[in-house]
Design a protein around this motif. Structure first.
Motif, mmCIF file in Angstrom:
data_model
loop_
_atom_site.group_PDB
_atom_site.id
_atom_site.type_symbol
_atom_site.label_atom_id
_atom_site.label_comp_id
_atom_site.label_asym_id
_atom_site.label_seq_id
_atom_site.Cartn_x
_atom_site.Cartn_y
_atom_site.Cartn_z
ATOM 1 N N TRP A 384 0.805 -1.214 0.000
ATOM 2 C CA TRP A 384 0.000 0.000 0.000
ATOM 3 C C TRP A 384 0.848 1.280 0.000
ATOM 4 C CZ3 TRP A 384 -4.611 -1.500 -1.301
ATOM 5 C CH2 TRP A 384 -5.105 -2.738 -0.863
ATOM 6 N N GLY A 385 1.689 1.401 -1.017
ATOM 7 C CA GLY A 385 2.414 2.661 -1.188
ATOM 8 C C GLY A 385 1.488 3.792 -1.584
ATOM 9 N N TYR A 386 2.083 4.935 -1.859
ATOM 10 C CA TYR A 386 1.337 6.145 -2.233
ATOM 11 C C TYR A 386 0.445 6.640 -1.089
ATOM 12 C CZ TYR A 386 2.836 4.527 -6.825
ATOM 13 O OH TYR A 386 3.588 4.077 -7.873
ATOM 14 N N ARG A 387 0.784 6.266 0.128
ATOM 15 C CA ARG A 387 0.053 6.743 1.301
ATOM 16 C C ARG A 387 1.048 7.373 2.267
ATOM 17 N NH1 ARG A 387 -4.192 2.043 3.220
ATOM 18 N NH2 ARG A 387 -5.280 1.746 1.247
ATOM 19 N N GLY A 388 0.695 8.470 2.852
ATOM 20 C CA GLY A 388 1.537 9.095 3.850
ATOM 21 C C GLY A 388 2.632 9.943 3.239
ATOM 22 N N ALA A 457 -5.669 -4.726 -12.939
ATOM 23 C CA ALA A 457 -4.224 -4.746 -13.182
ATOM 24 C C ALA A 457 -3.510 -3.658 -12.388
ATOM 25 C CB ALA A 457 -3.948 -4.581 -14.673
ATOM 26 N N LEU A 458 -4.085 -2.462 -12.357
ATOM 27 C CA LEU A 458 -3.461 -1.364 -11.618
ATOM 28 C C LEU A 458 -3.482 -1.621 -10.120
ATOM 29 C CD1 LEU A 458 -4.781 1.734 -13.610
ATOM 30 C CD2 LEU A 458 -2.544 0.637 -13.756
ATOM 31 N N ASN A 459 -4.610 -2.092 -9.614
ATOM 32 C CA ASN A 459 -4.690 -2.382 -8.184
ATOM 33 C C ASN A 459 -3.696 -3.464 -7.784
ATOM 34 O OD1 ASN A 459 -6.650 -0.516 -7.542
ATOM 35 N ND2 ASN A 459 -8.365 -1.934 -7.807
ATOM 36 N N THR A 460 -3.567 -4.477 -8.618
ATOM 37 C CA THR A 460 -2.669 -5.589 -8.300
ATOM 38 C C THR A 460 -1.204 -5.146 -8.283
ATOM 39 O OG1 THR A 460 -4.181 -7.226 -9.233
ATOM 40 C CG2 THR A 460 -1.860 -7.850 -9.078
ATOM 41 N N ASN A 461 -0.832 -4.310 -9.229
ATOM 42 C CA ASN A 461 0.575 -3.927 -9.361
ATOM 43 C C ASN A 461 0.971 -2.729 -8.504
ATOM 44 O OD1 ASN A 461 2.021 -5.594 -11.623
ATOM 45 N ND2 ASN A 461 -0.056 -5.229 -12.399
ATOM 46 N N LEU A 462 0.192 -1.666 -8.525
ATOM 47 C CA LEU A 462 0.597 -0.450 -7.821
ATOM 48 C C LEU A 462 0.639 -0.643 -6.314
ATOM 49 C CD1 LEU A 462 -1.351 2.252 -9.880
ATOM 50 C CD2 LEU A 462 1.056 1.631 -10.065
ATOM 51 N N THR A 463 -0.198 -1.504 -5.771
ATOM 52 C CA THR A 463 -0.233 -1.707 -4.317
ATOM 53 C C THR A 463 0.943 -2.521 -3.803
ATOM 54 O OG1 THR A 463 -1.624 -3.669 -4.598
ATOM 55 C CG2 THR A 463 -2.742 -1.548 -4.223
ATOM 56 N N ARG A 464 1.730 -3.123 -4.716
ATOM 57 C CA ARG A 464 2.862 -3.966 -4.288
ATOM 58 C C ARG A 464 4.217 -3.303 -4.532
ATOM 59 N NH1 ARG A 464 3.058 -8.921 -7.311
ATOM 60 N NH2 ARG A 464 1.687 -8.066 -8.913
ATOM 61 N N GLN A 465 4.215 -2.079 -5.057
ATOM 62 C CA GLN A 465 5.475 -1.392 -5.375
ATOM 63 C C GLN A 465 6.090 -0.741 -4.132
ATOM 64 O OE1 GLN A 465 4.412 1.579 -8.240
ATOM 65 N NE2 GLN A 465 4.383 0.163 -9.972
ATOM 66 N N PHE A 466 7.414 -0.758 -4.069
ATOM 67 C CA PHE A 466 8.139 0.053 -3.090
ATOM 68 C C PHE A 466 9.563 0.241 -3.569
ATOM 69 C CE2 PHE A 466 9.275 -4.179 -1.853
ATOM 70 C CZ PHE A 466 10.482 -4.111 -1.174
ATOM 71 N N ARG A 467 10.250 1.198 -2.972
ATOM 72 C CA ARG A 467 11.641 1.474 -3.373
ATOM 73 C C ARG A 467 12.483 1.771 -2.145
ATOM 74 N NH1 ARG A 467 13.654 6.581 -1.533
ATOM 75 N NH2 ARG A 467 11.956 8.104 -1.623
ATOM 76 N N LEU A 468 13.784 1.636 -2.308
ATOM 77 C CA LEU A 468 14.772 1.975 -1.283
ATOM 78 C C LEU A 468 15.775 2.958 -1.878
ATOM 79 C CD1 LEU A 468 15.561 -1.621 0.086
ATOM 80 C CD2 LEU A 468 13.948 0.044 1.051
ATOM 81 N N GLY A 469 16.156 3.949 -1.091
ATOM 82 C CA GLY A 469 17.181 4.892 -1.515
ATOM 83 C C GLY A 469 18.344 4.875 -0.543
ATOM 84 N N PHE A 470 19.555 4.636 -1.053
ATOM 85 C CA PHE A 470 20.753 4.525 -0.212
ATOM 86 C C PHE A 470 21.583 5.797 -0.347
ATOM 87 C CE2 PHE A 470 19.253 0.338 -0.886
ATOM 88 C CZ PHE A 470 19.726 -0.477 0.131
ATOM 89 N N LEU A 471 21.681 6.570 0.721
ATOM 90 C CA LEU A 471 22.474 7.796 0.717
ATOM 91 C C LEU A 471 23.879 7.452 1.177
ATOM 92 C CD1 LEU A 471 19.376 8.615 1.186
ATOM 93 C CD2 LEU A 471 20.310 10.834 1.808
ATOM 94 N N VAL A 472 24.809 7.477 0.237
ATOM 95 C CA VAL A 472 26.155 6.955 0.466
ATOM 96 C C VAL A 472 27.122 8.081 0.817
ATOM 97 C CG1 VAL A 472 28.067 5.678 -0.588
ATOM 98 C CG2 VAL A 472 25.696 5.025 -1.094
ATOM 99 N N GLU A 473 27.962 7.821 1.801
ATOM 100 C CA GLU A 473 28.990 8.762 2.225
ATOM 101 C C GLU A 473 30.021 8.950 1.110
ATOM 102 O OE1 GLU A 473 32.235 8.945 5.901
ATOM 103 O OE2 GLU A 473 31.432 7.020 5.221
#
Length: 624
Positions: A384-388, A457-473
C-alpha cells in the motif's frame, strides 16, 4: 545607486535559506539591525502560485514549483538568459550525438546552468529564492553520529582528504536540540539513541507513525544477510525517521495529511520551510529583505577588512551595502562562486577568504550519491504505497562501523511513493496498461486493457510497489571543485559555476555495498527486484565489474556540502569552528559548505545547529 542602499546595518546576510534566516532571527531578537540580500523574487503571500506552477508542470521535478521557468518555447530555458540561475535535474542527460542536440545534454551550456567538466555528472540541484533549497526538501532531520566528526582519527589517519571537524558531537548536542525545536521535528528520542547519539531533551513532537511499507521492510530485517565484510555482522532494523513535519499542530502549521508530495512542495505546509522563521525574523522589526538582489562581490579594503557587498538588481541597477559583519549564507556552490568572483581590482586575485597556501574556497565539493533500487512484493502481499509522507522510516544501522576504513557508510531511506521516483509511477504503469506498452516492465505481454481489467491490473501492481534509496557517504577530494567559467555567464553577466566532479574508489565501494544490501533486503522480503541497468552513456553512472549490471547508477541527493570547510587551523580550512573566515575577521561563511565531511545524515539539521551556535556567538561576543 539608490540612496536607501547606503544605509549601514549591524549584519548583512547574503541568502534567505535556512542558514540565513535562522541567524537573522536570532540577531533580530537581540535588537541588531539586519539586512538580507536575496537573489530571488519576493515571496508570494501564499503558496498557491507555487502549487499551480507545480500542478501544471510537464515535468514534476524538484525545481518545478519555483521560479525561474524551466521551459521556454518547449525547450529548457537557456541559463545564460536567467538573472538568478539554478540547476535542474532535467539537464543531466547524455551528451548529444551525431551533431543533433539532445534534450538535457549535461555538457550543453544552453541547457545546463552548471558548466560540467566531469568526468562524472554532479547530480544535485538547488533553489535561489526565499527559503532556498529547503523549499523542496523532504524534511529529514537526522543528527550526525559522534564518529562522523572524527573520520580522520578514527578511520583514515593517513589519508589527506579526510579531516576531523573542529567541533565534536558534544559541542553540538545543545544546538541540535535547539534546531529541532526551531524547525519543528517529529521523532522519538529513545528510538534515535543509536551509534553513540545522545539526547538531553525530547523532540518537540511525537514521531510520525510507520507506514505499511515500513512495516513490511521491518518484518524482513531479521533474516537479512549482506555479503559484504563489515555489513555481514549487522543486526538490521528499521527506525522511524525524524522529520520537520508536524505530527501535531506546531508553529501555526497544520498536521501532516500524508499527501506523498513532500518533495517538491507540501500542499498544506505541514512541513517546515524557512518562510516560518523568516516571518518571525521580520516581526522583530529589526530585519528587512531586499529581493531581486544578486550579490556580485565581497568588497575588501587594503587591510583585509570586508567593507561591503556589491549587488545587482534584476534590472541591472547596481548597489552597495555596508555593515559591521557580513554573513554569506548561500549554498555550497553559490557561496564559493561569490567569493571567487570577488577580485577587488586585483587585491584579492584568487577571491575573498582564499589567500592561504592551499586555497580551500571551492574545494572538496561533496554530495550523497544516492543508489536507488525498487521491487514488487509477491501477489497477495500489498504494501500500500502512495500513502503518507514520501518517507517515514529508514535503516540507520550502516551509518557507522569499522567498514568505514574501506568504503563509504550509508543510510537507507524507505520510500512510500511506490515507483514514482524510479519510473514516474503511477503514470507510467497506467499508460502501459492503457496503451499496451511495457516501460514499467509490469506488462510484458503488452496487453491493452480497459474497464474492470484495467482497474484490476493497476490495483494488483501499484499496491505492491516500493523502493529503497541509499544515501552513500562521499569522501572529501580536493579535485572535486567549484570554480568560475571563463566563457559562460548568466543573465546578469556574472560567470556561471564550473563543476569538476568524480567519485573516489571509497565512494564507489560504498555504492557497490548499497547495491548488494538492496538485493539482500529484497530477497529476505521475497520481493521481485525491478531495478534497471543504467545506459552506457548515462553521465551519472560508471563501470563497476562487481555490479549485477556491470555499471552502477547514482542520483544526486540535493545535499551539497564542503566548499569552504571549517577547521582548527588556516592550513586545513577556510573558516574556524564559528564559521568565521581566517582571512577576514568580519566575514562568516555559513551553511553546509562549512562541513569538512559529508557523513550520511541529511545535512539540514546539522547546518541549522551550527548556525544557531554561530548566531549565539555573534550576539554575545561580536555584536554585543
Amino acid at each position: 545607486m539608490c540612496a536607501e542602499k547606503v544605509r549601514k546595518f549591524d549584519a548583512v546576510i547574503v541568502g534567505s535559506g535556512i542558514s540565513g534566516v535562522l541567524i537573522a532571527k536570532v540577531l533580530g531578537k537581540a535588537g541588531k539591525k539586519v539586512l538580507i540580500l536575496e537573489a530571488g523574487e519576493k515571496l508570494p503571500p501564499d503558496i498557491n502560485s507555487y502549487m499551480n506552477r507545480f500542478l501544471l508542470a510537464t515535468a514534476k521535478v524538484p525545481e518545478s514549483p519555483y521560479p525561474p521557468e524551466l521551459f521556454t518555447k518547449g525547450e529548457l530555458t537557456d541559463p545564460g538568459t536567467v538573472k538568478a540561475g539554478r540547476p535542474t535535474v532535467l539537464s543531466l542527460g547524455p551528451k548529444s550525438k551525431d551533431g543533433k542536440k539532445s534534450f538535457g545534454d549535461w555538457t550543453d551550456p544552453t541547457q545546463s546552468y552548471f558548466i560540467q567538466k566531469g568526468p562524472l555528472a554532479f547530480g544535485s540541484t538547488y533553489e535561489r529564492l526565499n527559503g532556498g533549497t529547503s523549499r523542496h526538501w523532504l524534511g529529514t532531520s537526522l543528527r550526525f553520529v559522534p564518529n562522523d566528526f572524527e573520520m580522520k582519527s578514527k578511520f583514515h589517519p593517513k589519508e589527506s582528504g579526510f579531516v576531523d571537524w573542529p567541533v565534536k558531537y558534544h559541542h553540538l548536542e545543545r544546538w541540535y536540540a535547539d534546531a529541532e525545536k526551531e524547525i519543528g521535528v517529529s521523532a522519538d528520542a529513545d528510538e534515535q539513541n543509536y551509534l553513540g547519539i545522545k539526547f538531553s531533551s525530547p523532540y518537540p513532537m511525537p514521531k510520525i507513525p510507520l507506514s505499511r511499507v515500513d512495516m513490511a521492510v521491518d518484518k524482513a530485517m531479521a533474516a537479512v544477510k549482506v555479503p559484504v565484510p563489515g555489513l555481514d555482522k549487522i543486526a538490521w532494523k528499521v527506525s522511524s525517521t525524524p522529520a520537520a513535519r508536524n505530527s501535531q499542530p506546531y508553529q501555526d502549521r497544520r498536521v501532516c495529511a500524508g499527501n506523498t508530495n513532500c518533495i517538491p512542495i507540501c500542499p498544506i505546509q505541514a512541513k517546515y520551510d524557512p518562510s516560518v522563521t523568516m516571518a518571525e525574523a521580520l516581526r522583530t522589526g529589526n530585519v528587512e529583505v531586499w529581493y531581486d538582489s544578486v550579490a556580485s562581490q565581497v568588497a575588501v579594503d587594503g587591510d583585509g577588512k570586508v567593507t561591503g557587498i556589491d549587488f545587482l538588481r534584476h534590472n541591472r541597477e547596481r548597489g552597495h551595502v555596508t555593515g559591521k559583519i557580513y554573513i554569506l549564507a548561500g549554498n555550497a556552490i553559490e557561496t564559493p562562486r561569490l567569493l571567487l568572483m570577488s577580485k577587488n581590482n586585483g587585491r584579492t586575485r584568487d577571491g575573498v577568504a582564499n589567500s592561504g597556501k592551499h586555497k580551500f574556497v571551492g574545494k572538496y565539493l561533496m554530495d550523497h550519491p544516492l543508489y536507488l533500487a525498487w521491487a514488487l512484493m509477491p501477489e497477495g502481499q500489498p504494501v500500500w504505497g502512495y500513502r503518507g509522507p514520501l518517507s517515514t522510516a529508514g535503516i540507520e544501522v550502516a551509518r557507522d562501523g569499522g567498514f568505514r576504513r574501506n568504503h563509504g557508510a550509508f543510510r537507507v531511506e524507505i520510500g512510500n511513493e511506490g515507483w514514482n521516483f524510479p519510473i514516474g509511477d503511477p503514470d507510467t504503469t497506467t499508460i502501459d496498461f492503457v496503451n499496451g506498452l511495457n516501460f514499467s516492465q509490469l506488462n510484458p505481454e503488452k496487453k491493452a486493457l480497459f474497464g474492470p481489467d484495467l482497474v484490476a491490473a493497476l490495483n494488483t501492481n501499484l499496491t505492491r510497489q516500493f523502493r529503497l534509496g541509499f544515501l552513500v557517504e562521499q569522501s572529501p577530494d580536493a579535485t572535486n571543485t567549484v570554480t568560475l567559467s571563463d566563457q559562460y555567464k548568466d543573465g546578469l553577466g556574472l560567470p556561471r559555476p564550473q563543476i569538476n566532479y568524480n567519485l573516489s574508489n571509497y565512494t564507489k565501494q560504498g555504492l557497490a555495498a548499497a547495491e548488494k544490501t538492496a538485493t539482500a533486503i529484497f530477497n529476505s522480503m521475497g520481493a521481485n527486484e525491478f531495478t534497471s541497468a543504467p545506459a552506457d552513456d548515462d553521465p551519472s553512472s560508471f563501470a563497476w565489474p562487481g555490479s549485477k549490471f556491470g555499471r552502477l547508477k547514482y542520483f544526486g541527493a540535493g545535499h551539497i556540502v564542503g566548499t569552504h570547510r571549517m577547521g582548527d587551523d588556516p592550513s586545513n580550512s577556510a573558516t574556524n569552528s564559528m564559521q568565521r573566515s581566517w582571512d577576514h575577521d568580519n566575514l562568516y561563511l555559513v551553511g553546509s559548505g562549512a562541513f569538512p565531511t559529508v557523513a550520511t545524515a541529511n545535512p539540514t539539521l546539522t547546518l541549522a545547529a551550527l548556525c544557531l551556535r554561530t548566531a549565539d556567538y555573534l550576539v554575545k561576543k561580536v555584536l554585543k
